[in-house]
Design a protein around this motif. Sequence first.
Motif, PDB file in Angstrom:
ATOM      1  N   ARG A   1       3.587  10.972  -6.469  1.00  0.00           N
ATOM      2  CA  ARG A   1       4.419  11.424  -7.596  1.00  0.00           C
ATOM      3  C   ARG A   1       3.560  11.773  -8.802  1.00  0.00           C
ATOM      4  N   MET A   2       2.487  10.986  -9.011  1.00  0.00           N
ATOM      5  CA  MET A   2       1.633  11.248 -10.171  1.00  0.00           C
ATOM      6  C   MET A   2       0.823  12.522  -9.983  1.00  0.00           C
TER       7      MET A   2
ATOM      8  N   THR B   1       9.061   7.757   3.914  1.00  0.00           N
ATOM      9  CA  THR B   1      10.077   6.757   4.207  1.00  0.00           C
ATOM     10  C   THR B   1      11.005   7.229   5.318  1.00  0.00           C
TER      11      THR B   1
ATOM     12  N   GLU C   1       3.791   6.336  -5.056  1.00  0.00           N
ATOM     13  CA  GLU C   1       3.802   6.580  -6.495  1.00  0.00           C
ATOM     14  C   GLU C   1       2.625   7.473  -6.903  1.00  0.00           C
TER      15      GLU C   1
ATOM     16  N   ILE D   1       0.841  -1.199   0.000  1.00  0.00           N
ATOM     17  CA  ILE D   1       0.000   0.000   0.000  1.00  0.00           C
ATOM     18  C   ILE D   1       0.877   1.251   0.000  1.00  0.00           C
TER      19      ILE D   1
ATOM     20  N   LYS E   1       7.278  14.922  -9.008  1.00  0.00           N
ATOM     21  CA  LYS E   1       8.458  14.401  -8.316  1.00  0.00           C
ATOM     22  C   LYS E   1       9.194  15.440  -7.485  1.00  0.00           C
TER      23      LYS E   1
ATOM     24  N   MET F   1       3.911   1.576  -1.056  1.00  0.00           N
ATOM     25  CA  MET F   1       4.595   1.729  -2.338  1.00  0.00           C
ATOM     26  C   MET F   1       3.665   2.362  -3.372  1.00  0.00           C
ATOM     27  N   ALA F   2       2.433   1.847  -3.445  1.00  0.00           N
ATOM     28  CA  ALA F   2       1.476   2.366  -4.418  1.00  0.00           C
ATOM     29  C   ALA F   2       1.110   3.819  -4.102  1.00  0.00           C
TER      30      ALA F   2
END
Lengths: 286, 327
Positions: free
Chosen positions: A109-110, A218, A106, A100, A114, A102-103
């Motif tokens: 970022r979308m 993180t 991302e 979860i 970034k 990780m998704a």
Amino acid sequence: MELFLSYLVNGIVNGLVYAVIALGFTLILGVMQVINFAHGILFAFGAYFFFSLNRYVGFWLALVISSFLVGVMGILIERLAIRRVYTKNPLFGLLLTFGIAMALEEMIRMVWGKPGHSVTAPDFISGVVDLGIMYYSKYRLFLAGLSALLIVLVWLFLEKTPHGAIIKAGAQDSEMVMALGKNLPRVRTLVFGLGAALAGVAGVIAAPIHSIRPVMGTYVLMPAFVIVVVGGIGSFWGSIIGGLIFGISTSLYPGRFTDIIPYFLMTLILLWRPRGLMGEKSILEV
Amino acid sequence: MDVAVRPRYREILVNPMFLITALFAVFPFVPYIGKFISMGTAVIIWCLFAMGFNILLGYTGLPSFGHGAYFGIGAYALGITFKHLIHGLWIPLILGVLVGTLITAGVGLLLAKKRGIYFALLTIAFSQMFYFIAFRWDEVTGGETGLSGIDRMAIGIPGLFSIDLSVGINYYYFVLVVFVVSMWVIWRIVHSPFGRVLQAIRENEVRTQYVGYNTAAYKWASFTLSGLFASLAGCLHVLLQNAAFPEVLEWTKSGDVVMMTLLGGGLVNFYGSILGASIFIIFRDLLSSFWENWLLLYGSLFVLIILFVPTGILGILTQKKGRAVLK
């Protein structure tokens, strides 16, 4: 001396914020026995929601809405995924939240791109204040005060309300709590939402002093692990003391190897007292 | 044994170990696909890592979430030896594996009595410590930029023959030989009485203690063995890339090897982790080459596998239920 004092105060301020993050983490771990890898990313979402809302609705409203939204995300994650793995090996919850996180990272970022963003502290708490022995950033003082307030509120919730009693009982013996007719699934959802909201609010208030980046989650997740190991799994006071130890130990001696100090402390504590400083034998440690 | 044990040819041919070896051996000759020799080498290296890791996860039931650290320590130990001490192949390689194994053994001493959540949390925290050391100790580890220029030297007997490992295909077969030997060794380990005790610990540690086994010692041995193969894989990986980067130590990398093991069904079958690692590396390389935000799909896939097919691909194919680790 003055330098030492300012490092110490910085350490305590950082420590209180870490304590808020670790508190949500240890609450979820203690009640659900789930190592919530998504905790850091929820912290990041708090900061990003705040970044988007701040210019339209102002500081306070943005703070409340962002924390609430992150709480809702937590509830959704619990309802849709984590609920299915309670009875299984802890590895499941860990891997599930890992995926979860990780998704979601991302997804940040979308949506927000970034590169990092930054927000500034509102006018009424910007600038410095004279503490007598040194000048100190008003915003950092505000940060410490709000973190301390949140910690007290969580303590009151756990100690003085019936919900708190069920949560604590659920962490000890979930079957017994259900046998007594308490709606444990709902309590678990509530705890997950609460833990997520705590991560979110920490993300919001930390936003003006950090750059808002996709990887920021993180960077706070690891401190949460160490704090919980040092303080003791599932322990309220453990996460406060662990948070302060983490904050102070990384602020006192700024240098290259600062990041490693907490991990060495952790190793020492493990050797000397494996259950953590405030950990109780009954919870999770077999 | 009263019957002569001479395996018939057909039995050898359908043996998965033989099939896997044969498949990898002919890979470079497959038209169009065989040119991805570097990816093929990476696949074999990760298969080795996942297989060694599965001694710990699948057979002993201990969820380490920081095994990337031991992969990375082996890698760095080889790199540091090569850069600072001796230019060669065997000595850096042996030192890399040795240092990786010794450090794993040391950490294992602290972890041997832990289980479940505590065990997982501690493995994560330790891996993070090693990551910071690699990241910050510039003089030795090269810090953020890592170590580069780690060449693959030729092997052979002077005067007789020499194989230049810097040629991709030669290195591929070198890695394959290491892999096949390791696969056989790991198979023997998990099917030995020692391996049975590990499985007993996975099923019920307390009962295993009462039977009279020192379960902490067995868990330590299992941890150390998995660290040995992790650092061996790390060493081979460093030679493949000709460089060591701090990223290999990052805790997110440790998630990859757990994912591989689960994906292929390492928890229900010895060969599951090999299948998982192969699919994982190929899938990741292909996806990341044409979609920038491939991690979104990867993370979601991770979640779906955990929720709906926890026994992995081999688990579905063989209709087996998950082992105790997945109860």
